[in-house]
Design an enzyme around this catalytic site. Structure first.
Site, short mmCIF file in Angstrom:
data_model
loop_
_atom_site.label_atom_id
_atom_site.label_comp_id
_atom_site.label_asym_id
_atom_site.label_seq_id
_atom_site.Cartn_x
_atom_site.Cartn_y
_atom_site.Cartn_z
N GLU A 25 30.62 32.68 45.95
CA GLU A 25 31.41 32.83 47.17
C GLU A 25 32.66 33.60 46.77
O GLU A 25 33.32 33.25 45.79
CB GLU A 25 31.81 31.46 47.72
CG GLU A 25 32.59 31.58 49.03
CD GLU A 25 33.23 30.27 49.48
OE1 GLU A 25 33.33 29.34 48.68
OE2 GLU A 25 33.66 30.22 50.66
N ARG A 32 25.82 21.35 36.05
CA ARG A 32 26.76 22.40 35.69
C ARG A 32 27.59 22.02 34.47
O ARG A 32 27.63 20.88 34.04
CB ARG A 32 27.62 22.79 36.86
CG ARG A 32 28.30 21.68 37.57
CD ARG A 32 28.90 22.29 38.82
NE ARG A 32 29.91 21.44 39.38
CZ ARG A 32 30.43 21.66 40.58
NH1 ARG A 32 30.01 22.69 41.30
NH2 ARG A 32 31.36 20.87 41.05
N LYS A 87 37.48 24.62 41.05
CA LYS A 87 38.16 25.80 41.57
C LYS A 87 39.46 25.41 42.27
O LYS A 87 40.47 26.07 42.15
CB LYS A 87 37.23 26.49 42.57
CG LYS A 87 37.03 27.99 42.32
CD LYS A 87 36.37 28.63 43.52
CE LYS A 87 34.93 29.00 43.24
NZ LYS A 87 34.30 29.74 44.36
#
Length: 560
Positions: A36, A261, A271
RNA sequence: UGGGGCGUAGCCAAGCGGAAAGGCACGGGGUUUUGGUCCCCGGAUACAGAGGUUCGAAUCCUCUCGCCCCAGCCA
């Protein structure tokens, strides 16, 4: 490259290998990396990048770069630029296969119309709050929306009017008609389209309704002919929804495979939290060398090779795990030990005068550029009467295991001479050692004494009159706790920031061969670590970053 | 019994019914003009736990325990 890099097996590779063997998808492998464009890439993203591009390479397939840009209020082209830059830096290329989910807005709209016509989607007038309140809980089913049974014609009419801009933000949504009692919350009539009167970074003002990620992602993969949709674990329970859309729409069905992850200790990968560190100035920016972002690691001196080797070594599985950053550091050392040129630099200088050395003499000593690589050759380093050595290499009253310089003791200056400490000069008021007086053995030129006597230590040094001044920045873990999110009573995760994660040294002395070095130059400062020239450097000021220190047994002994 | 996952050495991680790879970290020794590199050696009678199937199980079955994710018109 370690030999395990090619053979390293993991469950996803096995699945793909089997699919190819069984000629599934005609034996083709097609993947994609779908970021994104709303932030900077970090090393966790690199894991996904390496898998997607890597599997494509390994199985003779292709990998697309596709920006999942379904939320115009959060995304922007500036992020897309940095993301592309980082992927290329890692060594991957998507050629002409750059796509945006927004490229599929028309197609997605048709898909939505199709589902409405099939009686599988409806326009719902409930507010966001009302939808939440009727969704039920983890243990209780939701209840049907009063708008669930609108006629197909009414749904079609309303959806088209949503598109034409007739309604305000948030007044209506398009929902899939699935099952409000499903144990999987994603199946409780999820929102497909929302009204957002916002300008999109690519489609501009063409749309005022935007598809949700869930209604976009799977179909985008389908449209691109993706065979293996690799994503992280949290999307595991979205898979039934993606499958549902694809089955209703009767379009190509990619296979989604989820993996855990990457987490690293002493740092964070969120993030949102990284953004907080930047915006609240706990770090200097997204590319601060302490950040786990790719631009931060790059500035710190990490290389694509080291990062890729690291990712290969840690493997991929479905188990949530936290990898020790020592592994990452090891990979950089492993690579640079073989290739980095060696230089001498004194970080915390202590002046040394060789009393019996001629006042005006300068000798050029031959130094090996890289003991691991004979082809790197040799260079000359000037030696003279007044030198600098590392403060840590001298102790007035040394403990048993310290075998560097001390009063009356002899050591070797690397590639130069044996010197013996004869006198210690101290500041009269503070008692601080400010200068050493030594004698040298002229017969030991080059570093060996013809009489065969041994010394226990070899020190790096720099000739005072020839030295270059520089600033050197030492880095350590950004967070002192292994798990930065572990909070104590009344504290906050940001209280775990390591106060000495960056130490700036302003009086460093470098050997003169480093004079014309430019940004990105990488070398080993002997006995200390690997360093690279920081972009803060300019014509009158050299700045080095310590990428990673050398292993240091003496340091370890002291910490025991 | 809401749904979905996961549990192999300090940290990652192979293993896919024939009997515990590898890496990092750690410890010991050797070489060494970087207390670096390199080279040896060291570790799970054991795979969350308990039962069961089998000549044989980390691998199959059952139950138990623990951890992670999901109630955005974020992705």
């Amino acid at each position: 490259m370690p030999s395990d890099s090619v053979t390293a097996s993991n469950f996803i590779r096995e699945i793909i290998k089997d699919d190819v063997k069984n000629n599934k998808n005609d034996g083709k492998v097609y993947t994609r990396f779908p970021p994104e464009p709303n932030g900077y890439l970090h090393i966790g993203h690199a894991k996904s990048i390496c898998m997607n591009f890597g599997f494509a390479e390994d199985f003779n397939g292709l990998c697309n770069l596709r920006f999942d840009d379904t939320n115009p209020v959060k995304e922007g082209a500036e992020y897309a630029e940095s993301i592309m830059n980082d992927i290329r830096w890692l060594g991957f290329e998507w050629e002409d296969r750059l796509f945006y989910a927004s490229d599929y807005f028309d197609k997605l709209y048709e898909f939505a119309i199709d589902l409405i016509k099939k009686g599988k989607a409806y326009v719902c007038d409930l507010s966001a709050d009302e939808i939440r309140n009727t969704r039920g809980t983890l243990k209780e089913p939701g209840i049907n929306s009063p708008y669930r049974d609108r006629s197909i014609d009414e749904n079609l009419d309303l959806f088209k009017r949503m598109r034409s801009g007739e309604f305000e933000n948030g007044t209506r949504v398009l929902r899939a008609k699935i099952d409000m009692a499903s144990g999987n919350l994603n199946m409780r009539d999820p929102v497909m389209y929302r009204i957002l009167h916002a300008t999109h970074h690519r489609s501009g003002d063409k749309w005022c309704i935007y598809p949700t990620y869930d209604f976009t992602h799977g179909q985008s993969d389908s449209i691109e002919g993706i065979t293996h949709s690799i994503c992280s674990l949290e999307f595991e329970d979205h898979r039934p929804l993606y499958d549902w859309y694809i089955e209703q729409l009767e379009i190509h069905h990619p296979q989604q495979i989820e993996f855990a992850r990457l987490n690293l200790n002493h740092t964070i990968m969120s993030k949102r939290k990284l953004r907080e560190l930047v915006e609240e100035r706990y770090v200097d920016g997204w590319d601060d060398p302490r950040m786990p972002t790719l631009c931060g690691l790059r500035r710190r001196g990490f290389t694509p090779t080291a990062i890729r080797n690291f990712l290969t070594r840690i493997g991929v599985a479905k188990r949530n795990s936290v990898v020790d950053v020592a592994m990452l550091e090891h990979c950089l050392r492993e690579e640079q030990n073989k290739s980095a040129p060696r230089r001498m630099a004194v970080l915390n200088p202590l002046k040394v005068v060789i009393d019996n050395y001629p006042d005006d003499l300068t000798e050029e000593m031959e130094a090996v550029n890289n003991p691991e690589d004979a082809s790197a050759g040799i260079r000359k380093v000037p030696f003279s009467k007044t030198l600098y050595i590392e403060r840590d290499d001298f102790m007035e009253d040394p403990p048993k295991k310290f075998y560097r310089l001390a009063p009356g003791r002899e050591v070797r200056l690397r590639y130069a001479y044996f010197i013996k400490c004869e006198d210690v000069i101290k500041d009269e008021t503070t008692g601080e050692v400010i200068e050493l007086h030594c004698t040298y053995d002229p017969a030991s030129r080059g570093g060996n004494s013809p009489d065969g006597r041994k010394v226990k230590a070899t020190l790096h040094w720099v000739s005072a009159e020839h030295a270059i001044d520089a600033e050197v920045r030492l880095y350590d873990h950004l967070f002192s706790k292994e798990d930065p999110l572990e909070e104590e009573q009344g504290s906050n995760w940001k209280d775990n920031i390591n106060q000495s994660s960056r130490v700036i040294l302003n009086t460093c002395k470098l050997e003169p061969s480093l004079k014309d070095v430019s940004v990105g130059y990488f070398c080993q400062f002997e006995r200390q670590g690997y360093f690279c020239v920081d972009l803060d450097s300019n014509a009158n000021k050299l700045v080095f970053n310590r990428s990673v220190g050398l292993k240091d047994e003496w340091l370890r002994m002291q910490n025991k």
